[in-house]
Design an enzyme around this catalytic site. Structure first.
Site, PDB file in Angstrom:
ATOM      1  N   ASP A   1      32.896  39.203  39.413  1.00 30.87           N
ATOM      2  CA  ASP A   1      34.248  39.868  38.643  1.00 30.87           C
ATOM      3  C   ASP A   1      33.496  41.436  38.279  1.00 30.87           C
ATOM      4  OD1 ASP A   1      34.198  36.999  38.650  1.00 30.87           O
ATOM      5  OD2 ASP A   1      35.371  36.977  36.508  1.00 30.87           O
TER       6      ASP A   1
ATOM      7  N   HIS B   1      42.718  37.187  35.302  1.00 31.74           N
ATOM      8  CA  HIS B   1      43.128  38.628  34.846  1.00 31.74           C
ATOM      9  C   HIS B   1      44.353  39.168  35.779  1.00 31.74           C
ATOM     10  CE1 HIS B   1      40.408  39.665  31.233  1.00 31.74           C
ATOM     11  NE2 HIS B   1      39.685  38.589  31.864  1.00 31.74           N
TER      12      HIS B   1
END
Length: 218
Positions: free
Chosen positions: A22, A78
Site C-alpha cells: 500500500d 481506500h
C-alpha cells in the site's frame, strides 16, 4: 451487486515484475525505492496491492501513475471508500480514514483526482500473473476461499477489508490456499514482509514507518 473483477498479466512482456504494498500517497518514497531496485519503466511492471491514496501527502502524484504503462493496481478499500463517497455524496467515512486531502487541493486537481479514482470502477480486484514456474495472485486484503479459481465470484467486502486470515495465521491457524502458488496481499500493516503458508503480506505502513515493501515475481 458488484462482481469481482479479475485481470491476468502476460509475464513474458516484462523483464521484471514487482508487487508493491500500500503506497498511501507516499509518491516520493516510491520513486526512491524504485531507483534502489533499478526499476526500468521501459521494461518492467509494477503491480500495486491497492490503497494508493490517503494518509500520505502526495495523493494526486500517486494517482497519476495510473496513466503510465508500467503501473497497474488492484482496488483497495481506500479506493472503494472514495467511489462510495462519489456515489452517495457522503464523504465522511472516507475523510476520517484519510480522504480529507481531497478537499484540500485545487478544483482542477480535484477534478483530475476524481477522474483517476473513477477508473477504479473498471480496475481489477484480483490480478493473476503466471510465470514459467509459478502462478501468483494479487489482491488487496484477502482471497476469501480455500481454493482459488480465475473468475470465481468471492465476497467482495472480504477481498477489500478482511483481516481474518492474517489474524488467524498470527494465532497459529495457518492454511494454504489451493489453486495458485503464491498469494500477495496488502491492507493490514505488518512490521516486515510476512509469510504464512503460501500467503505473503507486504503492507509495512509506508505513511507511518517510511518503509515501502516490494515482492519480486520475476
Amino acid at each position: 451487486m458488484e462482481l469481482i473483477r479479475y485481470a491476468d498479466i502476460n509475464s513474458d512482456l516484462y523483464r521484471h515484475i514487482w508487487v508493491v504494498g500500500d503506497i498511501h500517497g507516499c509518491y516520493s518514497l516510491l520513486l526512491t525505492r524504485l531507483a534502489q531496485l533499478n526499476f526500468s519503466p521501459d521494461t518492467d511492471l509494477l503491480i500495486s496491492t491497492g490503497d494508493n491514496i490517503d494518509r500520505g501527502k502526495e495523493n494526486l502524484e500517486t494517482l497519476r501513475l495510473l496513466n503510465t504503462p508500467w503501473f497497474i493496481s488492484v482496488v483497495g478499500n481506500h479506493e472503494a471508500m472514495a467511489l462510495d463517497a462519489f456515489e452517495t455524496q457522503d464523504g465522511n467515512f472516507w475523510y476520517v480514514n484519510g480522504g480529507y486531502w481531497y478537499d484540500s487541493v485545487t478544483e482542477k486537481d480535484r477534478q483530475e483526482a476524481t477522474e483517476l479514482l473513477l477508473t477504479f470502477k473498471q480496475r481489477p480486484h484480483i490480478i493473476e500473473v503466471e510465470t514459467s514456474s509459478k502462478k501468483y495472485v494479487i489482491a488487496h486484503a484477502d482471497y476469501p476461499d480455500d481454493s482459488y479459481d480465475y473468475g470465481k465470484q468471492v465476497d467482495i467486502d472480504s477481498v477489500l477489508w478482511s483481516r481474518d486470515r492474517l489474524l488467524g495465521s498470527l494465532q497459529g491457524n495457518i492454511h494454504p490456499i489451493r489453486g495458485a502458488d503464491t498469494f500477495i496481499f496488502g491492507h493490514m500493516i505488518v512490521d516486515y514482509t510476512t509469510t504464512f503458508a503460501n500467503q505473503i503480506y507486504i503492507d509495512t505502513g509506508s505513511f507511518c514507518s517510511g518503509n515501502l515493501s516490494f515482492f519480486k515475481i520475476k
